[in-house]
Design a protein around this motif. Structure first.
Motif, PDB file in Angstrom:
ATOM      1  N   THR A  50       0.847  -1.186   0.000  1.00 25.28           N
ATOM      2  CA  THR A  50       0.000   0.000   0.000  1.00 25.28           C
ATOM      3  C   THR A  50       0.887   1.243   0.000  1.00 25.28           C
ATOM      4  N   ASP A  51       1.251   1.727   1.162  1.00 24.33           N
ATOM      5  CA  ASP A  51       1.964   3.001   1.242  1.00 24.33           C
ATOM      6  C   ASP A  51       3.392   2.975   0.711  1.00 24.33           C
ATOM      7  N   ASP A  57       3.168   0.671  -8.320  1.00 25.43           N
ATOM      8  CA  ASP A  57       3.028   2.118  -8.516  1.00 25.43           C
ATOM      9  C   ASP A  57       2.994   2.396 -10.013  1.00 25.43           C
ATOM     10  N   TYR A  88      -7.758   1.185   0.977  1.00 27.19           N
ATOM     11  CA  TYR A  88      -6.584   1.988   0.648  1.00 27.19           C
ATOM     12  C   TYR A  88      -6.579   2.350  -0.837  1.00 27.19           C
ATOM     13  N   TRP A  89      -6.658   1.330  -1.679  1.00 24.59           N
ATOM     14  CA  TRP A  89      -6.522   1.548  -3.117  1.00 24.59           C
ATOM     15  C   TRP A  89      -7.656   2.364  -3.715  1.00 24.59           C
ATOM     16  N   HIS A  92      -6.909   5.914  -4.006  1.00 21.42           N
ATOM     17  CA  HIS A  92      -5.755   6.281  -4.840  1.00 21.42           C
ATOM     18  C   HIS A  92      -6.090   6.045  -6.316  1.00 21.42           C
ATOM     19  N   THR A  93      -7.029   6.827  -6.815  1.00 22.17           N
ATOM     20  CA  THR A  93      -7.497   6.615  -8.187  1.00 22.17           C
ATOM     21  C   THR A  93      -6.515   7.123  -9.235  1.00 22.17           C
ATOM     22  N   ASP A  94      -5.414   7.719  -8.795  1.00 22.58           N
ATOM     23  CA  ASP A  94      -4.358   8.049  -9.746  1.00 22.58           C
ATOM     24  C   ASP A  94      -3.594   6.786 -10.157  1.00 22.58           C
ATOM     25  N   GLN A  95      -3.740   5.729  -9.372  1.00 26.35           N
ATOM     26  CA  GLN A  95      -3.077   4.452  -9.627  1.00 26.35           C
ATOM     27  C   GLN A  95      -4.045   3.510 -10.342  1.00 26.35           C
ATOM     28  N   GLY A  98      -6.056   1.411  -7.999  1.00 27.68           N
ATOM     29  CA  GLY A  98      -7.084   2.242  -7.382  1.00 27.68           C
ATOM     30  C   GLY A  98      -8.291   2.412  -8.287  1.00 27.68           C
TER      31      GLY A  98
END
Length: 135
Positions: A50-51, A57, A88-89, A92-95, A98
């Protein structure tokens, strides 16, 4: 149906292999890199991180995450079962992962399974499932 369990990390593959010895013996538990050139009907993709993501990534080109995730997802002929921290994901919709979590119509979080396997203690109102602190 034919299946495989993939992860971008060797340590995760080692843990999965110990938990799934027959699948490992049948060469169904692999790193994403070791899966290249092969396909399965169903693919379990164990994201793990995750982080401190590296191979997942998909934003930073230095990590080659876009290539790794694309390789993993393209190994499936029929279905991909994404094993990850959905909460978590989804934030993070830039990923790519996500986006998959946020836009999937068939996601079940780990709490869905945990709550069925370990129902709250009926003797204590609002009791926590035995594994609530471990998820």
């Amino acid at each position: 149906l034919d299946y495989a369990v993939l992860s971008p990390y060797r340590n995760q593959v080692s843990l999965l292999s110990a938990a799934l010895p027959q699948a490992r013996k049948e060469d169904r538990v692999l790193t994403v890199h070791a899966s290249q050139g092969r396909e399965w009907d169903i693919l379990f993709f164990s994201v793990v991180d995750t982080d401190r993501k590296w191979f997942t990534d998909t934003v930073r080109s230095l990590t080659q995450g876009k290539m790794v995730v694309n390789t993993a997802l393209s190994r499936a002929r029929r279905a991909v079962i994404l094993v990850c921290d959905v909460f978590y994901w989804s934030g993070h919709t830039d990923q790519l992962i996500g986006q998959l979590c946020k836009n999937s119509s068939s996601l079940l979080s780990s709490s869905f399974y945990r709550d069925r396997a370990f129902p709250a203690n009926q003797d204590e109102p609002g009791g926590e499932p035995p594994c609530a602190g471990n998820s």
